[in-house]
Design a protein around this motif. Structure first.
Motif, PDB file in Angstrom:
ATOM      1  N   TYR A 128      44.753  45.812 105.607  1.00 37.08           N
ATOM      2  CA  TYR A 128      43.296  45.877 105.576  1.00 37.08           C
ATOM      3  C   TYR A 128      42.711  44.677 104.950  1.00 37.08           C
ATOM      4  CZ  TYR A 128      44.178  50.670 107.469  1.00 37.08           C
ATOM      5  OH  TYR A 128      44.657  51.707 108.086  1.00 37.08           O
ATOM      6  N   TYR A 129      41.701  44.393 105.386  1.00 39.67           N
ATOM      7  CA  TYR A 129      41.014  43.075 104.822  1.00 39.67           C
ATOM      8  C   TYR A 129      39.636  42.910 105.162  1.00 39.67           C
ATOM      9  CZ  TYR A 129      41.278  40.472 109.414  1.00 39.67           C
ATOM     10  OH  TYR A 129      41.150  40.418 110.959  1.00 39.67           O
ATOM     11  N   GLY A 130      38.993  42.206 103.901  1.00 42.16           N
ATOM     12  CA  GLY A 130      37.500  41.627 104.085  1.00 42.16           C
ATOM     13  C   GLY A 130      37.481  40.435 104.959  1.00 42.16           C
ATOM     14  N   ALA A 131      36.501  40.389 105.649  1.00 42.90           N
ATOM     15  CA  ALA A 131      36.176  39.062 106.522  1.00 42.90           C
ATOM     16  C   ALA A 131      35.050  38.676 106.047  1.00 42.90           C
ATOM     17  CB  ALA A 131      36.476  39.362 108.114  1.00 42.90           C
TER      18      ALA A 131
ATOM     19  N   ARG B 223      34.714  23.927 101.989  1.00 42.75           N
ATOM     20  CA  ARG B 223      34.582  25.056 101.667  1.00 42.75           C
ATOM     21  C   ARG B 223      35.602  25.715 101.510  1.00 42.75           C
ATOM     22  NH1 ARG B 223      29.617  28.433 100.556  1.00 42.75           N
ATOM     23  NH2 ARG B 223      30.742  30.074 100.000  1.00 42.75           N
ATOM     24  N   LEU B 224      36.071  26.306 100.357  1.00 46.60           N
ATOM     25  CA  LEU B 224      37.434  26.738  99.983  1.00 46.60           C
ATOM     26  C   LEU B 224      37.758  27.762 101.264  1.00 46.60           C
ATOM     27  CD1 LEU B 224      37.112  27.753  96.170  1.00 46.60           C
ATOM     28  CD2 LEU B 224      38.181  25.728  97.381  1.00 46.60           C
ATOM     29  N   ILE B 225      39.043  27.823 101.476  1.00 52.97           N
ATOM     30  CA  ILE B 225      39.854  28.768 102.606  1.00 52.97           C
ATOM     31  C   ILE B 225      40.714  29.495 102.010  1.00 52.97           C
ATOM     32  CG2 ILE B 225      40.731  28.556 104.859  1.00 52.97           C
ATOM     33  CD1 ILE B 225      40.013  25.694 105.321  1.00 52.97           C
ATOM     34  N   TYR B 226      40.539  30.773 102.394  1.00 56.24           N
ATOM     35  CA  TYR B 226      41.245  32.016 101.838  1.00 56.24           C
ATOM     36  C   TYR B 226      41.976  32.561 102.905  1.00 56.24           C
ATOM     37  CZ  TYR B 226      38.723  32.785  97.287  1.00 56.24           C
ATOM     38  OH  TYR B 226      38.215  32.720  96.352  1.00 56.24           O
ATOM     39  N   ARG B 227      43.406  32.656 102.851  1.00 59.75           N
ATOM     40  CA  ARG B 227      44.524  33.053 103.866  1.00 59.75           C
ATOM     41  C   ARG B 227      45.185  34.031 103.239  1.00 59.75           C
ATOM     42  NH1 ARG B 227      44.233  27.186 104.408  1.00 59.75           N
ATOM     43  NH2 ARG B 227      43.488  26.414 106.563  1.00 59.75           N
ATOM     44  N   LEU B 228      46.161  34.450 103.948  1.00 61.76           N
ATOM     45  CA  LEU B 228      47.117  35.592 103.566  1.00 61.76           C
ATOM     46  C   LEU B 228      48.424  35.127 103.806  1.00 61.76           C
ATOM     47  CD1 LEU B 228      45.460  39.055 104.794  1.00 61.76           C
ATOM     48  CD2 LEU B 228      45.541  37.916 102.346  1.00 61.76           C
ATOM     49  N   GLY B 229      49.560  35.589 102.833  1.00 57.59           N
ATOM     50  CA  GLY B 229      50.926  35.262 102.876  1.00 57.59           C
ATOM     51  C   GLY B 229      51.707  36.230 102.346  1.00 57.59           C
ATOM     52  N   PHE B 230      53.153  35.931 102.455  1.00 56.54           N
ATOM     53  CA  PHE B 230      53.978  37.327 101.831  1.00 56.54           C
ATOM     54  C   PHE B 230      54.745  36.499 100.657  1.00 56.54           C
ATOM     55  CE2 PHE B 230      53.752  39.578 106.111  1.00 56.54           C
ATOM     56  CZ  PHE B 230      53.132  40.773 105.351  1.00 56.54           C
ATOM     57  N   MET B 231      55.230  37.374  99.799  1.00 56.78           N
ATOM     58  CA  MET B 231      56.106  36.831  98.844  1.00 56.78           C
ATOM     59  C   MET B 231      57.045  38.090  98.942  1.00 56.78           C
ATOM     60  SD  MET B 231      54.675  35.466  95.408  1.00 56.78           S
ATOM     61  CE  MET B 231      53.351  34.200  95.497  1.00 56.78           C
TER      62      MET B 231
ATOM     63  N   VAL C 179      39.691  35.554 104.456  1.00 56.17           N
ATOM     64  CA  VAL C 179      40.352  36.646 105.004  1.00 56.17           C
ATOM     65  C   VAL C 179      40.992  37.222 103.507  1.00 56.17           C
ATOM     66  CG1 VAL C 179      40.627  36.656 107.370  1.00 56.17           C
ATOM     67  CG2 VAL C 179      42.410  35.818 105.925  1.00 56.17           C
ATOM     68  N   PHE C 180      40.745  38.218 102.939  1.00 55.48           N
ATOM     69  CA  PHE C 180      41.024  38.758 101.756  1.00 55.48           C
ATOM     70  C   PHE C 180      41.546  40.262 101.938  1.00 55.48           C
ATOM     71  CE2 PHE C 180      40.281  40.479  97.534  1.00 55.48           C
ATOM     72  CZ  PHE C 180      40.515  39.338  96.479  1.00 55.48           C
ATOM     73  N   SER C 181      42.564  40.503 101.221  1.00 50.46           N
ATOM     74  CA  SER C 181      43.288  41.901 101.431  1.00 50.46           C
ATOM     75  C   SER C 181      43.268  42.596 100.068  1.00 50.46           C
ATOM     76  CB  SER C 181      44.368  42.024 102.134  1.00 50.46           C
ATOM     77  OG  SER C 181      45.105  43.198 102.265  1.00 50.46           O
ATOM     78  N   ASP C 182      43.142  43.831  99.945  1.00 44.59           N
ATOM     79  CA  ASP C 182      43.457  44.727  98.754  1.00 44.59           C
ATOM     80  C   ASP C 182      44.458  45.781  99.388  1.00 44.59           C
ATOM     81  OD1 ASP C 182      41.615  43.094  97.344  1.00 44.59           O
ATOM     82  OD2 ASP C 182      40.184  44.455  97.025  1.00 44.59           O
ATOM     83  N   ALA C 183      44.871  45.502 100.476  1.00 44.29           N
ATOM     84  CA  ALA C 183      45.819  46.716 100.964  1.00 44.29           C
ATOM     85  C   ALA C 183      46.834  46.297 101.659  1.00 44.29           C
ATOM     86  CB  ALA C 183      44.816  47.960 101.421  1.00 44.29           C
ATOM     87  N   ILE C 184      48.268  47.020 101.600  1.00 44.33           N
ATOM     88  CA  ILE C 184      49.141  47.011 102.652  1.00 44.33           C
ATOM     89  C   ILE C 184      49.880  48.259 102.832  1.00 44.33           C
ATOM     90  CG2 ILE C 184      50.811  45.933 100.968  1.00 44.33           C
ATOM     91  CD1 ILE C 184      52.271  44.885 103.269  1.00 44.33           C
ATOM     92  N   VAL C 185      49.694  48.731 103.700  1.00 46.19           N
ATOM     93  CA  VAL C 185      50.151  50.353 104.159  1.00 46.19           C
ATOM     94  C   VAL C 185      51.387  50.352 105.053  1.00 46.19           C
ATOM     95  CG1 VAL C 185      49.375  52.450 104.695  1.00 46.19           C
ATOM     96  CG2 VAL C 185      47.960  50.870 103.535  1.00 46.19           C
TER      97      VAL C 185
END
Length: 294
Positions: free
Chosen positions: A270-273, A212-220, A255-261
């Motif tokens: 903020y992220y959707g879980a 099952r595809l896994i969604y994670r977050l990282g920085f560039m 975990v999927f984000s559309d916002a960094i404040v």
């Protein structure tokens, strides 16, 4: 140095509301901006008809949000038959510009609308006609006299450029999935990047191949004067599905984000879980700057 986001102890911040048909099943993938006094949130919601709409919530502290009873942005024409998805907000010239995905049987394309108050919207229609194309946001500053939009034609993160924010072209791929890493299938941005003295700090999601595809977050980190140049990228994810409500839900293991404040000495993410809940994770600017400089 491995960066790790810290989940807020009150997570998830909020859940579907069974009393509202339009958001009774899923709430997720919020866009959030801070205007110096209030945190404004637009979030994606699905109800009994499974059509995506956007709700609005407001907060004084970025943690406790008051939600409106009715959506503030809904599908309006045939190109949005299945919904308006995954908003991202950028403040430019006195307005908030929202990029979102217009989803229908014939298109999954990047559309745009603008507002000054989050309730009255001027629609600009589909601005990137390719399908599928999504995960779009506008850089808050011009580069070499051009507006810059991030977007995702699978599997890469791309840029597009414009003189007027309506007509976009000169597409260029700036980052790709990495074989053998946590982001080996496809990547896409979270919210618009944050400007630092070291470069543009971009939060992004990466998808890993698994049963099952896994969604994670990282920085560039992108060059300030040339955001087509990636200066640095996290080797490991900064947030991944670990809590039960991140592993199980409408779309598991996400975990999927559309916002960094930027808020005081922290970054609020903020992220959707699991496409079910809205949550908050934080990291100090000091930690991020240490990673940048190491």
């Amino acid at each position: 140095m491995d960066l790790k986001l810290k989940r807020h102890p009150l997570n998830p911040l909020f859940s579907p509301n069974p009393n509202h048909l339009w958001e009774s099943r899923f709430v997720f993938n919020p866009a959030v901006v801070y205007d110096g006094e209030l945190f404004h949130m637009l979030y994606r919601a699905q109800g009994e008809d499974m059509v995506s709409r956007m709700g609005y919530a407001v907060s004084t502290d970025g943690i406790h949000f008051n939600r409106m009873e009715k959506p503030v942005f809904e599908p309006e024409d045939i190109t949005e038959m299945y919904g308006v998805e995954d908003p991202r907000l950028t403040y430019i010239n006195g307005k908030y510009y929202m990029c979102y995905t217009a989803y229908s049987p014939t298109n999954i394309s990047v559309a745009m609308a603008s507002t000054t108050n989050f309730f009255n919207w001027e629609r600009h229609g589909i601005v990137l006609p390719e399908s599928p194309n999504k995960d779009a946001a506008i850089l808050p500053e011009k580069i070499n006299g051009k507006y810059v939009m991030f977007h995702r034609i699978e599997p890469d993160i791309w840029l597009a450029f414009s003189d007027d924010m309506i007509h976009w072209g000169d597409y260029v791929s700036i980052a790709k999935p990495r074989e053998g890493y946590w982001d080996d299938v496809k990547i896409g941005i979270a919210g618009p990047p944050i400007k630092t003295e070291y470069g543009w700090l971009l939060l992004y999601h990466g998808v890993q191949n698994a049963p099952r595809l896994i969604y994670r977050l990282g920085f560039m980190l992108l060059d300030l004067n040339d955001p087509t140049k990636v200066l640095k990228r996290t080797e490991k994810p900064v947030l991944e599905p670990e809590e039960p409500w991140e592993k199980f839900g409408g779309v598991p293991m996400v975990v999927f984000s559309d916002a960094i404040v930027e808020y005081k000495d922290q970054y609020y993410i903020y992220y959707g879980a699991a496409d079910n809940y809205i949550a908050l994770a934080t990291i100090s600017k000091e930690e991020v700057y240490k990673w940048i400089k190491e």
